[in-house]
Design a protein around this motif. Structure first.
Motif, short mmCIF file in Angstrom:
data_model
loop_
_atom_site.label_atom_id
_atom_site.label_comp_id
_atom_site.label_asym_id
_atom_site.label_seq_id
_atom_site.Cartn_x
_atom_site.Cartn_y
_atom_site.Cartn_z
N ASP A 1 0.81 -1.22 0.00
CA ASP A 1 0.00 0.00 0.00
C ASP A 1 0.84 1.27 0.00
O ASP A 1 0.34 2.35 -0.31
CB ASP A 1 -0.94 -0.01 1.22
CG ASP A 1 -2.08 0.98 1.08
OD1 ASP A 1 -2.53 1.24 -0.06
OD2 ASP A 1 -2.53 1.52 2.11
N LEU A 2 2.12 1.16 0.32
CA LEU A 2 2.97 2.34 0.35
C LEU A 2 3.20 2.92 -1.04
O LEU A 2 3.67 4.06 -1.16
CB LEU A 2 4.32 2.02 1.00
CG LEU A 2 4.27 1.63 2.49
CD1 LEU A 2 5.66 1.22 2.97
CD2 LEU A 2 3.72 2.78 3.35
N GLY A 3 2.86 2.17 -2.07
CA GLY A 3 3.01 2.67 -3.43
C GLY A 3 1.82 3.45 -3.93
O GLY A 3 1.80 3.88 -5.08
N MET A 4 0.82 3.63 -3.07
CA MET A 4 -0.39 4.37 -3.45
C MET A 4 -0.50 5.63 -2.60
O MET A 4 0.18 5.78 -1.58
CB MET A 4 -1.63 3.50 -3.23
CG MET A 4 -1.59 2.15 -3.91
SD MET A 4 -1.66 2.26 -5.72
CE MET A 4 -1.85 0.52 -6.13
N LYS A 5 -1.39 6.53 -3.02
CA LYS A 5 -1.73 7.67 -2.20
C LYS A 5 -3.12 7.45 -1.62
O LYS A 5 -4.03 7.07 -2.34
CB LYS A 5 -1.72 8.96 -3.03
CG LYS A 5 -0.35 9.56 -3.22
CD LYS A 5 -0.44 10.93 -3.86
CE LYS A 5 0.94 11.59 -3.96
NZ LYS A 5 0.89 12.91 -4.61
N PRO A 6 -3.31 7.69 -0.32
CA PRO A 6 -2.32 8.03 0.72
C PRO A 6 -1.90 6.79 1.51
O PRO A 6 -2.31 6.61 2.66
CB PRO A 6 -3.08 9.02 1.59
CG PRO A 6 -4.51 8.54 1.50
CD PRO A 6 -4.67 7.86 0.16
N GLY A 7 -1.10 5.93 0.92
CA GLY A 7 -0.70 4.68 1.55
C GLY A 7 0.05 4.84 2.85
O GLY A 7 -0.13 4.05 3.79
N THR A 8 0.91 5.86 2.94
CA THR A 8 1.66 6.05 4.19
C THR A 8 0.72 6.41 5.34
O THR A 8 0.91 5.96 6.48
CB THR A 8 2.73 7.13 4.04
OG1 THR A 8 2.13 8.32 3.50
CG2 THR A 8 3.84 6.67 3.10
N GLU A 9 -0.31 7.18 5.04
CA GLU A 9 -1.28 7.54 6.08
C GLU A 9 -2.10 6.32 6.50
O GLU A 9 -2.35 6.12 7.69
CB GLU A 9 -2.20 8.66 5.58
CG GLU A 9 -1.55 10.03 5.55
CD GLU A 9 -0.45 10.14 4.51
OE1 GLU A 9 0.59 10.78 4.79
OE2 GLU A 9 -0.61 9.60 3.40
N ARG A 10 -2.51 5.52 5.52
CA ARG A 10 -3.26 4.31 5.88
C ARG A 10 -2.41 3.39 6.73
O ARG A 10 -2.90 2.78 7.68
CB ARG A 10 -3.73 3.59 4.61
CG ARG A 10 -4.93 4.24 3.94
CD ARG A 10 -5.51 3.35 2.86
NE ARG A 10 -4.61 3.23 1.73
CZ ARG A 10 -4.72 3.93 0.61
NH1 ARG A 10 -5.67 4.85 0.49
NH2 ARG A 10 -3.89 3.73 -0.39
N MET A 11 -1.10 3.27 6.41
CA MET A 11 -0.22 2.43 7.21
C MET A 11 -0.09 2.98 8.62
O MET A 11 -0.12 2.21 9.60
CB MET A 11 1.16 2.35 6.54
CG MET A 11 2.14 1.44 7.29
SD MET A 11 1.70 -0.31 7.19
CE MET A 11 2.32 -0.69 5.54
N HIS A 12 0.03 4.28 8.75
CA HIS A 12 0.16 4.90 10.07
C HIS A 12 -1.04 4.58 10.95
O HIS A 12 -0.89 4.17 12.12
CB HIS A 12 0.33 6.41 9.92
CG HIS A 12 0.31 7.16 11.20
ND1 HIS A 12 1.27 7.01 12.18
CD2 HIS A 12 -0.58 8.08 11.68
CE1 HIS A 12 1.00 7.80 13.20
NE2 HIS A 12 -0.12 8.46 12.92
N TRP A 13 -2.25 4.74 10.41
CA TRP A 13 -3.44 4.49 11.23
C TRP A 13 -3.64 3.00 11.49
O TRP A 13 -4.17 2.61 12.53
CB TRP A 13 -4.67 5.09 10.57
CG TRP A 13 -4.60 6.58 10.42
CD1 TRP A 13 -4.74 7.31 9.28
CD2 TRP A 13 -4.37 7.54 11.47
NE1 TRP A 13 -4.61 8.65 9.54
CE2 TRP A 13 -4.38 8.83 10.87
CE3 TRP A 13 -4.15 7.45 12.85
CZ2 TRP A 13 -4.18 10.00 11.60
CZ3 TRP A 13 -3.94 8.63 13.57
CH2 TRP A 13 -3.97 9.87 12.95
#
Length: 443
Positions: free
Chosen positions: A252-264
């Protein structure tokens, strides 16, 4: 052999009348078309394709040009729109949009573990080989002839749809008026080993960017991995959640907003120290079980098999073995991306029935050809591709190299988007401008 699909005579047929209904701002009609399972004739049976057509409801009776959407994947069904927005809104201004679920997905005779469970390794591999881009193009050609009277159409491709596009341009360019590609130009000749040599470096960098944005998540992810390392954390379906399976969520880090989804996602991991929450485990299962698309991991490396190019040989695992920084025991923990590994077919219950066939497929040395490089070089169909400079899945360097050897091709290179940039309506608008400014689509 039995494939769980109806037997047929080897020719495509349109099945039944159109079913029509409305979505918000979209007129819909759909029908089914039966096509041969195996174009070589080795395997008997048919695949029933779901053909869904979308149109501006105020223009349903107009003779509009056709645009067929080529979904990402492999093993991806077409989108099920909820509203008229993004690229679809742009397309509906001028086109009748055709969505054909790729064989084995969505409403097109979905292929799952139950079908593979009764087959031997070689039989299963032969069956899976019928779900590659060459078969998808042949399916589209049957739909174009049977449903649309052979009218040429324009294609819009997302990710793996670009693989299909180059196969289409190689073997049936007369069907195409123009081709638009978003983040999906394959390297040619294809090499799975070269793809992973580049993308492992990219995903390591993207993990670093995630940690830089959310520094506290370094420790939080480590705590999750340490807990999983005990080997006794069960997902709701009974599978063990291993560290390496957790790492695969990094796709998912390759998508927007993947970093935010990972954080939550990471934030909700623990109910209290040492005890992972039910919500975290449920989401981890959904993200990794492949219930909606088992062919995604199953066919992931076979899209690089071409002619006498030799086996793909679990290229992602071979590259991972050369990179100790991805070891599940290392901290900070690195995530992985769009990479299929042999352990997935042991640890993920919905993929286990595919294991014998997928191992056989990885060892296959001879493949049906996917590209005609000479024909691509002489191509006259307008091609416009957006290349995401920092794409975590499809290396920009390989994309640009291929485009230099495809006639009538243009590239728009940008770092404004991630791999899912097609969702911005400006992407299709700009790709159409590129083709229009050089004379437009072929009539």
């Amino acid at each position: 052999m039995s494939t769980g699909m109806s037997t047929g005579t080897g020719t495509s047929t349109a099945a039944g009348p159109w079913t029509t209904y409305l979505l918000p701002g979209i007129g819909v009609r759909e029908r089914r078309v039966a096509v041969p399972l195996d174009r070589s004739g080795r395997l008997a049976g048919e695949v029933e394709l779901l053909v869904r057509e979308l149109v501006d409801p105020t223009r349903g009776e107009e003779d509009l040009p056709l645009l067929v959407y080529l979904q990402g994947g492999p093993g991806g069904a077409n989108p099920r729109p909820l509203r008229r927005d993004g690229w679809l809104d742009v397309a509906l201004r001028d086109y009748r949009v055709v969505l054909v679920d790729q064989r084995g997905t969505g409403g097109s005779s979905p292929l799952d573990g139950e079908v593979l469970a009764g087959l031997g390794a070689c039989e299963g591999a032969d069956l899976l080989a019928c779900y590659r881009a060459d078969s998808i193009v042949a399916d589209l050609e049957d739909v174009r002839r049977e449903v649309y009277g052979g009218r040429p159409w324009t294609t819009l491709a997302q990710s793996f749809g670009g693989w299909i596009t180059l196969t289409y341009l190689s073997f049936a360019p007369e069907a195409l008026r123009a081709c638009y590609i978003a983040g999906g130009v394959p390297g040619t000749p294809p090499s799975a080993a070269e793809v992973y040599r580049r993308t492992f470096t990219r995903v390591a960098g993207r993990t670093g960017e995630y940690y830089a944005r959310y520094p506290a998540d370094v420790e939080a992810v480590a705590a999750i991995a340490d807990r999983l390392a005990g080997g006794d954390v069960l997902l709701p379906d009974g599978d063990v959640l291993t560290v390496r399976r957790f790492q695969s969520i990094g796709i998912d880090l390759g998508m927007k907003p993947g970093t935010e989804r990972m954080h939550w996602f990471v934030e909700k991991a623990f109910v209290r120290p040492g005890r992972l929450s039910a919500g975290f485990l449920q989401e981890a299962m959904v993200r990794t079980a492949q219930a909606d698309g088992p062919l995604f991991w199953t066919l992931q490396e076979s899209i690089y098999g071409h002619g006498a190019g030799g086996p793909t040989g679990w290229a992602a695992q071979a590259e991972r073995d050369r990179r100790p920084e991805f070891d599940p025991a290392r901290r900070p923990l690195l995530f992985t991306g769009e990479m299929a590994f042999p352990w997935m077919f042991d640890e993920i219950r919905l993929l286990r029935p595919f294991a014998p066939a997928v191992h056989e497929l990885a060892a296959r040395a001879e493949w049906s050809p996917l590209y005609d490089l000479d024909r691509l070089a002489a191509n006259e169909v307008p091609v416009a591709a957006i290349v995401y400079h920092d794409d975590m899945f499809v290396d920009s360097g390989l994309q640009l190299d291929t485009l230099t050897r495809v006639g009538s091709a243009q590239a728009w290179v940008t770092n404004e988007y991630e791999h899912d940039g097609i969702g911005d309506p400006r992407v299709l608008e700009r790709l159409r401008e590129l083709v229009r400014d050089r004379g437009g689509e072929i009539r």
